[in-house]
Design a protein around this motif. Structure first.
Motif, mmCIF file in Angstrom:
data_model
loop_
_atom_site.group_PDB
_atom_site.id
_atom_site.type_symbol
_atom_site.label_atom_id
_atom_site.label_comp_id
_atom_site.label_asym_id
_atom_site.label_seq_id
_atom_site.Cartn_x
_atom_site.Cartn_y
_atom_site.Cartn_z
ATOM 1 N N THR A 141 26.423 -36.258 -26.600
ATOM 2 C CA THR A 141 26.060 -34.914 -26.151
ATOM 3 C C THR A 141 27.129 -34.353 -25.228
ATOM 4 O OG1 THR A 141 24.921 -35.615 -24.136
ATOM 5 C CG2 THR A 141 23.640 -35.660 -26.189
ATOM 6 N N PHE A 142 26.975 -33.068 -24.916
ATOM 7 C CA PHE A 142 27.878 -32.394 -23.980
ATOM 8 C C PHE A 142 27.387 -32.490 -22.537
ATOM 9 C CE2 PHE A 142 30.984 -31.044 -26.717
ATOM 10 C CZ PHE A 142 30.586 -30.149 -27.712
ATOM 11 N N SER A 143 26.375 -33.287 -22.309
ATOM 12 C CA SER A 143 25.796 -33.368 -20.977
ATOM 13 C C SER A 143 26.857 -33.643 -19.914
ATOM 14 C CB SER A 143 24.744 -34.483 -20.936
ATOM 15 O OG SER A 143 24.216 -34.608 -19.642
ATOM 16 N N ARG A 144 26.926 -32.753 -18.909
ATOM 17 C CA ARG A 144 27.864 -32.865 -17.795
ATOM 18 C C ARG A 144 29.317 -32.689 -18.205
ATOM 19 N NH1 ARG A 144 25.429 -37.683 -13.917
ATOM 20 N NH2 ARG A 144 23.332 -36.817 -13.752
ATOM 21 N N ALA A 145 29.555 -32.157 -19.376
ATOM 22 C CA ALA A 145 30.919 -31.966 -19.848
ATOM 23 C C ALA A 145 31.407 -30.556 -19.556
ATOM 24 C CB ALA A 145 31.008 -32.219 -21.348
ATOM 25 N N THR A 146 32.704 -30.390 -19.594
ATOM 26 C CA THR A 146 33.338 -29.084 -19.681
ATOM 27 C C THR A 146 33.907 -28.988 -21.090
ATOM 28 O OG1 THR A 146 33.899 -29.043 -17.339
ATOM 29 C CG2 THR A 146 35.150 -27.577 -18.792
ATOM 30 N N VAL A 147 33.534 -27.932 -21.787
ATOM 31 C CA VAL A 147 33.963 -27.756 -23.168
ATOM 32 C C VAL A 147 34.856 -26.527 -23.241
ATOM 33 C CG1 VAL A 147 33.224 -27.492 -25.554
ATOM 34 C CG2 VAL A 147 31.801 -28.783 -23.939
ATOM 35 N N THR A 177 26.577 -27.757 -17.839
ATOM 36 C CA THR A 177 25.391 -27.799 -16.985
ATOM 37 C C THR A 177 25.045 -26.426 -16.423
ATOM 38 O OG1 THR A 177 25.869 -30.094 -16.396
ATOM 39 C CG2 THR A 177 24.335 -28.886 -14.979
ATOM 40 N N SER A 178 26.028 -25.736 -15.863
ATOM 41 C CA SER A 178 25.757 -24.477 -15.169
ATOM 42 C C SER A 178 25.956 -23.252 -16.048
ATOM 43 C CB SER A 178 26.679 -24.352 -13.956
ATOM 44 O OG SER A 178 28.038 -24.187 -14.376
ATOM 45 N N GLY A 179 26.757 -23.402 -17.103
ATOM 46 C CA GLY A 179 27.088 -22.243 -17.926
ATOM 47 C C GLY A 179 28.224 -21.415 -17.378
ATOM 48 N N SER A 180 28.793 -21.823 -16.255
ATOM 49 C CA SER A 180 29.923 -21.095 -15.681
ATOM 50 C C SER A 180 31.085 -21.090 -16.670
ATOM 51 C CB SER A 180 30.338 -21.758 -14.373
ATOM 52 O OG SER A 180 31.446 -21.101 -13.804
ATOM 53 N N ARG A 234 27.020 -21.414 -25.024
ATOM 54 C CA ARG A 234 26.513 -22.721 -25.452
ATOM 55 C C ARG A 234 25.061 -22.601 -25.874
ATOM 56 N NH1 ARG A 234 24.832 -22.231 -20.436
ATOM 57 N NH2 ARG A 234 23.583 -23.753 -19.276
ATOM 58 N N ASP A 235 24.639 -23.522 -26.735
ATOM 59 C CA ASP A 235 23.241 -23.655 -27.133
ATOM 60 C C ASP A 235 22.839 -25.081 -26.852
ATOM 61 O OD1 ASP A 235 20.825 -24.063 -28.476
ATOM 62 O OD2 ASP A 235 21.283 -22.524 -29.962
ATOM 63 N N ASN A 236 22.065 -25.269 -25.780
ATOM 64 C CA ASN A 236 21.667 -26.617 -25.378
ATOM 65 C C ASN A 236 20.852 -27.322 -26.454
ATOM 66 O OD1 ASN A 236 22.312 -24.991 -23.047
ATOM 67 N ND2 ASN A 236 21.620 -26.700 -21.798
#
Length: 127
Positions: free
Chosen positions: A28-34, A54-57, A72-74
């Motif tokens: 998953t992308f959990s805690r990642a920067t993409v 995480t934040s969508g920033s 993103r789409d969680n």
């Protein structure tokens, strides 16, 4: 280890739109920067846009601000790059990348910050 699968590239006319997708598999992308990077023929790979999962920033290169939107789409574990008002100079192979270590926006604009990369998808803008 997570793998990234990109889709959505193709041919667009100047002023047109495309949407790129980057899906995570095997993780998953959990805690990642993409991020999205791009590389035009004969040029170095350059930063386009990035998002904190995480934040969508978000943060984007000046060359695409106001035209490209990263989101993103969680639920789908997917990152998108909506590209509007495309110009011929946007022609490039677009790569999705993920980083799993902390850092600053300055660092996240550097390709060596990212440990996982997709295969790339070609975007051609031409009339």
């Amino acid at each position: 280890q997570v793998q990234l699968v990109e889709s959505g590239g193709g041919l667009a006319q100047p002023g047109g739109s495309l949407r790129l997708s980057c899906a995570a598999s095997g993780g998953t992308f959990s805690r990642a920067t993409v991020a999205w990077f791009r590389q035009a023929p004969g040029k170095e790979r350059e930063f386009v846009s990035a998002i904190f999962w995480t934040s969508g920033s978000r943060n984007s290169a000046d060359s695409v601000k106001g035209r490209f939107t990263i989101s993103r789409d969680n639920t789908k574990n997917t990152v998108y790059l909506q590209m509007d008002s495309l110009q011929p100079e946007d022609t490039a192979v677009y790569y999705c990348a993920a980083a799993f270590l902390g850092g600053s926006w300055f660092e996240y604009r550097l390709s060596n910050k990212y440990s996982v990369w997709g295969q790339g998808t070609l975007v051609t803008v031409s009339s």
